[in-house]
Design a protein around this motif. Structure first.
Motif, mmCIF file in Angstrom:
data_model
loop_
_atom_site.group_PDB
_atom_site.id
_atom_site.type_symbol
_atom_site.label_atom_id
_atom_site.label_comp_id
_atom_site.label_asym_id
_atom_site.label_seq_id
_atom_site.Cartn_x
_atom_site.Cartn_y
_atom_site.Cartn_z
ATOM 1 N N GLY A 83 0.812 -1.204 0.000
ATOM 2 C CA GLY A 83 0.000 0.000 0.000
ATOM 3 C C GLY A 83 0.848 1.257 0.000
ATOM 4 N N PRO A 84 0.199 2.426 0.075
ATOM 5 C CA PRO A 84 0.923 3.700 0.145
ATOM 6 C C PRO A 84 1.712 3.816 1.447
ATOM 7 N N ARG A 85 2.632 4.748 1.459
ATOM 8 C CA ARG A 85 3.551 4.894 2.594
ATOM 9 C C ARG A 85 2.835 5.082 3.935
ATOM 10 N N ASN A 86 1.884 6.001 3.976
ATOM 11 C CA ASN A 86 1.217 6.273 5.249
ATOM 12 C C ASN A 86 0.473 5.046 5.757
ATOM 13 N N VAL A 87 -0.207 4.346 4.857
ATOM 14 C CA VAL A 87 -0.944 3.145 5.251
ATOM 15 C C VAL A 87 0.012 2.100 5.807
ATOM 16 N N CYS A 88 1.104 1.858 5.080
ATOM 17 C CA CYS A 88 2.081 0.864 5.528
ATOM 18 C C CYS A 88 2.648 1.228 6.899
ATOM 19 N N SER A 89 2.996 2.494 7.068
ATOM 20 C CA SER A 89 3.610 2.921 8.327
ATOM 21 C C SER A 89 2.645 2.789 9.491
ATOM 22 N N ARG A 90 1.389 3.133 9.269
ATOM 23 C CA ARG A 90 0.426 3.068 10.365
ATOM 24 C C ARG A 90 0.091 1.621 10.740
ATOM 25 N N VAL A 91 -0.023 0.760 9.742
ATOM 26 C CA VAL A 91 -0.282 -0.657 10.027
ATOM 27 C C VAL A 91 0.921 -1.267 10.748
ATOM 28 N N ALA A 92 2.124 -0.913 10.309
ATOM 29 C CA ALA A 92 3.327 -1.432 10.955
ATOM 30 C C ALA A 92 3.462 -0.917 12.384
ATOM 31 N N ALA A 93 3.075 0.339 12.605
ATOM 32 C CA ALA A 93 3.203 0.927 13.942
ATOM 33 C C ALA A 93 2.356 0.192 14.974
ATOM 34 N N GLU A 94 1.276 -0.452 14.522
ATOM 35 C CA GLU A 94 0.443 -1.245 15.434
ATOM 36 C C GLU A 94 0.925 -2.688 15.536
ATOM 37 N N GLY A 95 2.009 -2.999 14.855
ATOM 38 C CA GLY A 95 2.525 -4.359 14.912
ATOM 39 C C GLY A 95 1.698 -5.352 14.125
ATOM 40 N N LEU A 96 0.968 -4.876 13.124
ATOM 41 C CA LEU A 96 0.063 -5.745 12.369
ATOM 42 C C LEU A 96 0.693 -6.296 11.095
ATOM 43 N N ALA A 97 1.842 -5.771 10.708
ATOM 44 C CA ALA A 97 2.575 -6.274 9.542
ATOM 45 C C ALA A 97 4.053 -6.017 9.800
ATOM 46 N N ASP A 98 4.891 -6.997 9.492
ATOM 47 C CA ASP A 98 6.311 -6.823 9.804
ATOM 48 C C ASP A 98 7.149 -6.439 8.590
ATOM 49 N N ALA A 99 6.507 -6.218 7.439
ATOM 50 C CA ALA A 99 7.220 -5.724 6.261
ATOM 51 C C ALA A 99 6.232 -5.055 5.327
ATOM 52 N N SER A 100 6.720 -4.074 4.568
ATOM 53 C CA SER A 100 5.866 -3.297 3.674
ATOM 54 C C SER A 100 6.333 -3.412 2.232
ATOM 55 N N PHE A 101 5.380 -3.605 1.355
ATOM 56 C CA PHE A 101 5.577 -3.559 -0.091
ATOM 57 C C PHE A 101 4.918 -2.251 -0.512
ATOM 58 N N VAL A 102 5.715 -1.226 -0.821
ATOM 59 C CA VAL A 102 5.227 0.149 -0.917
ATOM 60 C C VAL A 102 4.842 0.490 -2.357
ATOM 61 N N SER A 103 3.620 0.973 -2.521
ATOM 62 C CA SER A 103 3.123 1.334 -3.857
ATOM 63 C C SER A 103 3.562 2.749 -4.211
ATOM 64 N N ASP A 104 4.869 2.961 -4.250
ATOM 65 C CA ASP A 104 5.411 4.300 -4.489
ATOM 66 C C ASP A 104 5.198 4.776 -5.922
ATOM 67 N N MET A 105 4.864 3.861 -6.829
ATOM 68 C CA MET A 105 4.625 4.251 -8.213
ATOM 69 C C MET A 105 3.436 5.205 -8.310
#
Length: 731
Positions: free
Chosen positions: A427-449
Motif C-alpha cells: 500500500g501507500p507509505r502512510n498506510v504501511c507505516s500506520r499498520v506497521a506501527a500497530e505491529g500488524l505487519a512486519d514488512a511493507s511492499f510500498v506502492s510508491d509508483m
C-alpha cells in the motif's frame, strides 16, 4: 471544551442574512465550516457575488485591489471582525470581535506573522492578502503534538523566502511533513533553478530533474542548495539531520545513512538519485530493481528474460478477483519453474481492495482465511510472508476507520489459522507505516509508483519496507516478453526459494450459489416439518423457540463467507459446520437467554449461577471451546494460546466471545469437530470422511449422552441436504 470567543465569532457569522453565507453551530469549536463561512463573509464584503468555500484567485485579486493590507488604516468594521474571528479560531487574541483594529489585534497579527516566518517579508502588523488567505485555513503555525522543531524551522524558512512568488502560498508551520509542505519544497527548488512564475508548478518534472542534476552537492558545498537538500532530509525524518546551509561531515554521514536505507549507492553526496528519493515517492524511476511483481504467468522464456534483466525475486498473486476475467493467480507448476530458473517468489493477496468500503474487520477475517488456504495450496512453506493489499489512496481517517480494523482481523486470524505465515502489507507509505506501527505487519511492499497518492506525497518511506514499487516496464521479447512492476528490494524479504508440493483443492467446498437459496430453504423446511418442527414453534421444546426455520437458513447463508473459508482451512466439509449451526439457531428457545443471564451474574459477582452455559449461534460451552481449541493448538491444526478450562477467568473470557462475537462462535465449531473426532476415535474430518463418521462426529458435538445419538441422526439428514447443493459446485 467551549471557547467563548469562538462562540462570538460564530455569532458574528450568523449575523449575516446573506443566502451564500451558511449558518454555523454556535458551539465554540473551530473547524472548516467556520473557516469556509468566514471566507464567504470576506467575499461578500469584497463585492463578490458568487460566494464559495474556496479562497481562490478571484478572492485573492479582489482582496489585493480592495484591501492590499488590512491594518488600523483600513477602517472597515466587518473586515476587522473577520480578521478578529479568524484570529480566535487560530488561538490568537482577536480583541473582542468589536470591529476595531486595536493594539490587541495588532499584537496578535504581529505574532501570527512571526509564527508563519513572514515577518521580514511582511513587516508591521498589517494583514496582507496571502496572510489573510492563510488565516482562513485550519493550518497551524505553532508546533502541534508530534511535530518537530526542525521541520517547523524549514517551514518558516520556506515561507519567509518565497512569499513574493505568485504561486507560493503560506504553508503550515506545525512541525509536520505533509503533501502541501512537500509541494512547497519543490516550488522552492524550481525558483532556485530559475523558473518563472509561469513555469514553476510544484511538480517534479523534467525541468526540475535537469535543474537538480546541474547542482550536485558534496562535502564543502554551501548556500541555498544545501539548505534545500538538508530540508528534504529533515522532511524525510532522517535521524541526526540538522537544517543547515553548509555540507559538513555530519550531513554527509546522514546522507550515507539515507542512501543505505533506500538502497541507493552510498556516496555521501547530494547526487540526483538521492535528491529524487527525497522529493518523490518513486525516486529515480529509471532505476532497475532486483524484484518484480506481475499479473502474468512466468513461463520458462519469461523466467529467462527476467533473470537476464537482473531480477531475482518475483511477486505473484495467490488468487483471482471474484468475477474478473483476468487470470492473475499463480499457475500450476509456476513456483517450481521459478525455482528452476533461480528466481525466488513472494505471495500477494488481493482480490479487490481498491476502495475504502472494502476494508472492515469481517473482510479482514475472510481475507486472512482465504490467503492462508491459498498459500498452502500453492506450497508456500512456513516463514513465508503474505502481502495483503490496500490499493487505493487511503486518507488518514479511512486508515483509522477501515484499514486498521481490517489488518487487526488479518493479524489475529492469521495467527490462529495460519500461524506458520507472516503478515505483510502492500500500500501507500502512510498506510504501511500506520499498520506497521500497530505491529500488524512486519514488512511493507510500498506502492510508491502512485506518486499522486496523498498517502505517498509528504510521507517518509516506512521503516520496515521490503519492496518499493517504482515503475511499470516491459522485459524480454517474443515469447519471453512480459510486463512487470519494477521494484527495488531492501533485502528484508528475499522471497521463497523452495516449496512443498501443491495441495489439490478441487475437493474443497466453494461459496454457496445464492440463486439456490429458496430451493435449499424448501428442502430444509420440508425435512424439519417431517420431524415435527414447523416454520415456527412446534410440539415440545419447539413451542418455546425464538427463531424460525427461514431465519435459521438465512443466518447460515449470511455466514457462508466464513463457513466456506473455515471449511477450506480445516479441509473438512462445509456441511459439518452448517448442520449444527442451523439446528442450534433454530432450537434457540426462551430458556437460553435465562441461562446466559445466570452465567453473567456468576462472573459479575451478582449471583450464584453456573460458570458456563452453551451460548451464541452454535450454542457452544466455553469449557468445550477451550478444550477443543487446546487440542487443535497442540496438534498444530491452529495457532493460539492454551487456556485452562477449570479457571473462571478463562471460562469468562471465552464465554463472552462465544456470546458476543458470531465470527468467533462459528469459528469454534470446526475445532470442536476435530477434537470430537479424536475423542471418539474417529479420523480427523476431511473431504473424504464417510457419512457414518460424519454422523458420529456431529453427534459428539451435542455431547456424550444417549440423546446425542438422535442428534447425530438428525444432523446427517441435514448433511445430505446441504451436500445436495454443494457437491455439484465442487466439480
Amino acid at each position: 471544551m467551549v471557547d467563548e470567543m469562538v462562540v462570538r465569532a460564530q455569532r458574528f457569522i450568523n449575523s449575516y442574512s446573506v443566502a451564500g453565507i451558511p449558518k454555523v453551530a454556535e458551539n465554540g469549536k473551530t473547524g472548516w465550516p467556520v473557516m469556509y463561512a468566514l471566507t464567504r463573509a470576506l467575499q461578500y464584503e469584497l463585492g463578490i457575488t458568487a460566494l464559495s468555500d474556496s479562497f481562490g484567485p478571484t478572492t485573492l485579486a479582489a482582496l489585493q485591489s480592495r484591501f492590499p493590507v488590512v491594518d488600523a488604516g483600513t477602517r472597515h468594521a466587518n473586515a476587522y471582525r473577520i480578521v478578529q474571528s479568524a484570529l480566535y479560531c487560530k488561538g490568537y487574541d482577536g480583541g473582542n470581535i468589536d470591529g476595531t483594529f486595536n493594539s490587541r489585534v495588532s499584537t496578535a497579527v504581529t505574532r501570527l506573522k512571526q509564527d508563519m516566518g513572514v515577518s521580514a517579508a511582511y513587516p508591521g502588523d498589517g494583514v496582507t492578502p496571502k496572510v489573510f488567505k492563510a488565516l482562513l485555513t485550519m493550518d497551524a503555525y505553532v508546533t502541534l503534538s508530534g511535530g518537530g522543531e526542525q521541520i517547523r524551522s524549514v517551514q518558516q524558512w520556506l515561507n519567509g523566502r518565497h512569499q513574493a512568488r505568485r504561486n507560493f502560498f503560506i504553508i503550515p508551520c506545525d512541525g509536520h511533513f505533509s503533501r502541501d509542505v512537500q509541494k512547497a519544497l519543490v516550488y522552492a527548488i524550481q525558483y532556485e533553478i530559475g523558473m518563472g512564475d509561469d513555469v514553476a508548478n510544484g511538480v517534479f518534472g523534467p525541468g526540475t530533474r535537469d535543474g537538480i542534476r546541474a547542482h550536485p552537492l558534496a562535502t564543502g558545498s554551501t548556500g541555498t542548495w544545501v539548505s534545500l537538500f538538508s530540508a528534504a532530509l529533515v522532511f524525510n525524518q532522517r535521524p541526526g539531520v540538522a537544517f543547515t546551509s553548509a555540507f559538513g561531515s555530519d550531513l554527509a554521514a546522514a546522507v550515507r545513512s539515507f542512501q543505505a536505507f533506500v538502497a541507493l549507492p552510498v556516496t555521501g553526496t547530494g547526487d540526483f538519485a538521492t535528491w529524487a528519493s527525497l522529493l518523490v515517492s518513486t525516486g529515480d524511476a529509471t532505476r532497475r530493481g532486483t524484484a518484480a511483481d506481475c499479473v502474468t504467468e512466468v513461463t520458462a522464456d519469461r523466467a529467462v528474460a527476467l533473470r537476464a534483466a537482473g531480477y531475482r525475486v518475483v511477486g505473484r498473486y495467490l488468487a483471482n478477483a471474484p468475477g474478473s476475467s483476468l487470470n492473475k493467480q499463480i499457475q500450476p507448476g509456476e513456483l517450481q519453474r521459478l525455482r528452476s530458473f533461480g528466481l525466488n517468489s513472494f505471495p500477494i493477496y488481493q482480490t479487490l481492495g481498491g476502495s475504502a468500503d472494502y476494508f472492515s474487520h469481517q473482510q479482514g477475517v475472510a481475507d486472512a482465511l482465504a490467503a492462508v488456504q491459498r498459500a498452502r495450496h500453492h506450497g508456500y512453506r512456513p516463514g513465508t510472508r503474505i502481502y495483503f493489499a490496500v490499493d487505493f489512496d487511503a486518507l488518514d481517517h479511512q486508515v483509522t476507520e477501515g484499514v486498521l480494523p481490517h489488518f487487526r482481523a488479518i493479524a489475529a486470524t492469521a495467527a490462529q489459522y495460519g500461524a506458520e505465515y507472516r503478515v505483510g502489507i502492500y500500500g501507500p507509505r502512510n498506510v504501511c507505516s500506520r499498520v506497521a506501527a500497530e505491529g500488524l505487519a512486519d514488512a511493507s511492499f510500498v506502492s510508491d509508483m502512485s506518486t499522486g497518492f496523498s498517502g505517498n506525497l509528504g510521507y517518509p518511506m516506512p521503516a520496515n519496507w521490503a519492496f518499493d514499487q517504482i515503475s511499470t516496464i516491459s522485459v524480454g521479447s517474443g515469447s519471453g516478453a512480459i510486463e512487470i512492476d519494477n521494484n527495488i528490494s531492501s533485502g528484508r524479504d528475499p522471497g521463497q526459494s523452495s516449496y512443498d508440493p501443491e495441495v489439490p483443492d478441487s475437493a474443497l467446498d466453494v461459496s454457496f450459489d445464492p440463486a439456490k437459496r429458496d430451493a435449499l430453504l424448501a428442502d430444509v423446511r420440508a425435512y424439519l416439518e417431517g420431524r415435527g418442527v414447523p416454520e415456527t414453534g412446534g410440539d415440545g421444546w419447539q413451542a418455546l423457540t425464538l427463531n424460525s426455520t427461514t431465519e435459521a437458513v438465512d443466518v447460515v447463508l449470511a455466514l457462508d463467507w466464513l463457513i466456506t473459508r473455515l471449511a477450506r482451512s480445516y479441509r473438512m466439509r462445509k456441511a459439518l459446520i452448517q448442520c449444527p449451526l442451523l439446528w442450534e439457531y433454530r432450537a434457540y428457545n426462551v430458556g437460553d437467554p435465562a441461562a446466559d443471564a445466570l452465567v453473567r451474574q456468576y462472573h459479575e459477582g451478582t449471583g450464584v449461577g453456573p460458570a458456563d452455559s452453551s451460548t451464541g449461534l452454535g450454542q457452544v460451552f466455553a469449557r468445550t471451546a477451550i478444550t477443543a481449541t487446546n487440542h487443535c493448538v497442540r496438534q498444530g491444526v491452529i495457532g493460539g494460546q492454551l487456556r485452562n478450562p477449570d479457571a473462571d477467568a478463562d471460562l469468562w473470557e471465552v464465554w463472552q466471545k462465544l456470546n458476543g462475537d458470531p465470527v468467533y462462535n462459528v469459528g469454534v465449531i470446526p475445532a470442536v469437530h476435530v477434537w470430537g473426532a479424536a475423542d471418539i476415535g474417529v479420523a480427523r474430518p476431511n473431504p473424504l470422511t464417510n457419512e457414518d463418521d460424519s454422523r458420529r462426529i456431529m453427534a459428539r458435538y451435542n455431547g456424550t449422552a444417549n440423546s446425542s445419538v438422535g442428534y447425530g441422526v438428525a444432523m446427517v439428514d441435514l448433511y445430505r441436504i446441504f451436500e445436495r447443493y454443494q457437491a455439484p459446485l465442487r466439480s
